[in-house]
Design an enzyme around this catalytic site. Structure first.
Site, mmCIF file in Angstrom:
data_model
loop_
_atom_site.group_PDB
_atom_site.id
_atom_site.type_symbol
_atom_site.label_atom_id
_atom_site.label_comp_id
_atom_site.label_asym_id
_atom_site.label_seq_id
_atom_site.Cartn_x
_atom_site.Cartn_y
_atom_site.Cartn_z
ATOM 1 N N LYS A 17 -7.589 -14.520 7.151
ATOM 2 C CA LYS A 17 -8.238 -15.372 8.146
ATOM 3 C C LYS A 17 -9.028 -14.504 9.118
ATOM 4 O O LYS A 17 -8.568 -14.184 10.213
ATOM 5 C CB LYS A 17 -7.200 -16.225 8.870
ATOM 6 C CG LYS A 17 -6.462 -17.178 7.921
ATOM 7 C CD LYS A 17 -5.441 -18.031 8.641
ATOM 8 C CE LYS A 17 -4.738 -18.979 7.673
ATOM 9 N NZ LYS A 17 -3.746 -19.841 8.358
ATOM 10 N N ARG B 167 0.823 -1.207 0.000
ATOM 11 C CA ARG B 167 0.000 0.000 0.000
ATOM 12 C C ARG B 167 0.862 1.263 0.000
ATOM 13 O O ARG B 167 0.522 2.272 -0.618
ATOM 14 C CB ARG B 167 -0.905 -0.017 1.233
ATOM 15 C CG ARG B 167 -1.948 1.091 1.238
ATOM 16 C CD ARG B 167 -2.582 1.220 2.618
ATOM 17 N NE ARG B 167 -3.223 0.005 3.047
ATOM 18 C CZ ARG B 167 -4.529 -0.237 2.900
ATOM 19 N NH1 ARG B 167 -5.303 0.663 2.344
ATOM 20 N NH2 ARG B 167 -5.045 -1.373 3.334
ATOM 21 N N ARG B 168 1.997 1.207 0.718
ATOM 22 C CA ARG B 168 2.881 2.369 0.818
ATOM 23 C C ARG B 168 4.077 2.209 -0.120
ATOM 24 O O ARG B 168 4.771 1.194 -0.080
ATOM 25 C CB ARG B 168 3.368 2.540 2.255
ATOM 26 C CG ARG B 168 2.258 2.852 3.246
ATOM 27 C CD ARG B 168 2.791 3.048 4.661
ATOM 28 N NE ARG B 168 3.351 1.818 5.214
ATOM 29 C CZ ARG B 168 4.627 1.610 5.419
ATOM 30 N NH1 ARG B 168 5.526 2.527 5.110
ATOM 31 N NH2 ARG B 168 5.039 0.462 5.936
ATOM 32 N N LYS C 264 -10.254 -20.204 14.546
ATOM 33 C CA LYS C 264 -9.151 -20.692 15.395
ATOM 34 C C LYS C 264 -8.368 -19.545 16.018
ATOM 35 O O LYS C 264 -7.721 -19.720 17.056
ATOM 36 C CB LYS C 264 -8.237 -21.636 14.601
ATOM 37 C CG LYS C 264 -7.636 -21.060 13.336
ATOM 38 C CD LYS C 264 -6.403 -20.212 13.573
ATOM 39 C CE LYS C 264 -5.998 -19.518 12.287
ATOM 40 N NZ LYS C 264 -4.872 -18.591 12.467
ATOM 41 N N VAL D 132 -1.351 -6.812 12.819
ATOM 42 C CA VAL D 132 -2.777 -6.899 13.122
ATOM 43 C C VAL D 132 -3.078 -8.242 13.773
ATOM 44 O O VAL D 132 -2.648 -9.293 13.287
ATOM 45 C CB VAL D 132 -3.613 -6.744 11.840
ATOM 46 C CG1 VAL D 132 -5.094 -6.985 12.125
ATOM 47 C CG2 VAL D 132 -3.413 -5.351 11.247
ATOM 48 N N ALA E 232 3.980 -17.617 9.149
ATOM 49 C CA ALA E 232 4.641 -16.937 8.036
ATOM 50 C C ALA E 232 6.154 -17.122 8.036
ATOM 51 O O ALA E 232 6.750 -17.413 6.985
ATOM 52 C CB ALA E 232 4.289 -15.447 8.063
ATOM 53 N N ARG F 89 0.878 -14.609 16.430
ATOM 54 C CA ARG F 89 0.553 -13.292 16.985
ATOM 55 C C ARG F 89 -0.720 -13.341 17.834
ATOM 56 O O ARG F 89 -0.850 -12.581 18.795
ATOM 57 C CB ARG F 89 0.416 -12.260 15.872
ATOM 58 C CG ARG F 89 -0.761 -12.451 14.939
ATOM 59 C CD ARG F 89 -0.773 -11.459 13.802
ATOM 60 N NE ARG F 89 0.307 -11.702 12.866
ATOM 61 C CZ ARG F 89 0.444 -11.052 11.703
ATOM 62 N NH1 ARG F 89 -0.408 -10.099 11.389
ATOM 63 N NH2 ARG F 89 1.427 -11.337 10.876
#
Length: 325
Positions: A101, A31-32, A186, A273, A135, A250
């Site tokens: 997700k 996006r940036r 989950k 996030v 990831a 996370r």
């Protein structure tokens, strides 16, 4: 093939790395523009995937026109709350693969991300990709498995071939609802598991919590169109195990922080996030309006959004009326 990956966070970058290693030309959209330029210059996403060098086949860009021109399909790997804005602001692709997700609650309806996408790009073929895929491990080339689901069997098979390499094994499914809901639900259970870790409740408690959490996922998911067997596969049980146990998760880490006194504002201030936080809110609102009983989800919601003491919330779960398993 030329393939676009929309979203240059940790997951999007990892998927771009996998596709490039499989020999494809991958346009990684950020996006940036400053992020795209840094990725091109340094050939590393140091914020999310430190130590992972971008293969030569990955081209970081911020131009939607360049990214999507002539692509076979576009992988969507942005936060759930950004999907509508991103797709509406970019040129269309012939097909999309959602690697998001999460779920959204809009106009009295709980929407899966593919349903959100179908409203924005109604003429495109759609698929969803899910599974126990942390990831950093995927980007490092450690063995992993995933499942791609679509009502379009040709698209599912094409995505399976595109991602398949020696480190990632991809299965196909036609249960879009089950695969998508398994990947979203989950995250809520991983938040709960992280809270159990933060309270140092032990492995017995965590095992019981995850077992009942899986049951809650199955009950909710099958009521919304998913097949029972799907939730015991890669996008359900498999993803739950990885996300609820790994220190790389996370959502699990966020749950642990909440149990130790962190606030929602502190979680939202972080770079990454935490999708489970927003999925919890969407499920709570749906349950409030429908009267559905989601005890673990509601317990997580109270901790996240009402700052309830997680130990007190756990005691209340333990005091629920006895029932058969």
């Amino acid at each position: 093939m030329k393939i676009a990956v929309l979203g240059a966070g940790g997951w999007g970058t990892a998927l771009a790395v996998v596709l490039a290693r499989a020999g494809h030309e991958v346009w990684l959209w950020a996006r940036r523009c400053e992020l795209a330029e840094a990725l091109e210059l340094n050939r590393e996403n140091a914020d999310y995937l430190p130590g992972v060098r971008l293969p030569e086949g990955v081209r970081p860009v911020c131009s939607g026109e360049q990214t999507l021109a002539g692509v076979a399909f576009a992988v969507v790997a942005v936060p759930a709350r950004g999907v509508r804005t991103v797709l509406a602001g970019l040129p269309p692709a012939p097909a999309y693969v959602s690697a998001v997700k999460g779920v959204r609650f809009r106009e009295g309806r709980l929407l899966r991300i593919s349903q959100v996408m179908a409203r924005i790009v109604p003429d495109a073929a759609l698929a969803v990709l899910s599974g126990p895929n942390l990831a950093l491990e995927v980007a490092r080339g450690l063995p992993a498995a995933a499942v791609v689901a679509s009502v379009n069997a040709e698209l599912a098979a094409g995505v399976q071939r595109a991602f398949g390499n020696t480190s990632v094994r991809v299965y196909t499914s036609d249960d879009v609802a089950g695969v998508e809901l398994g990947g979203a639900l989950k995250n809520v259970m991983a938040l709960a598991a992280g809270m159990a870790d933060g309270l140092e409740l032990g492995d017995n408690a965590k095992a019981a919590l995850l077992t009942r959490g899986l049951r809650e996922m199955v009950r909710f998911g099958t009521a919304h169109g998913g097949c029972t067997a799907t939730f015991y596969g890669l996008s359900g049980l498999g993803d739950l195990l990885a996300t609820a146990v790994s220190p790389l998760s996370r959502n699990r880490s966020a749950g642990e922080r909440l149990a130790r006194g962190a606030t929602l504002a502190e979680l939202e201030a972080g770079r990454q996030v935490v999708e489970g936080v927003y999925t919890t809110a969407a499920l709570h609102e749906w349950a409030r309006q429908s009267g559905e009983d989601l005890p673990i989800t509601e317990a997580v919601w109270r901790v996240v959004y009402r700052s309830a003491d997680p130990r007190v919330v756990l005691e209340e779960l333990m005091r629920r009326a006895p029932r058969p398993e």
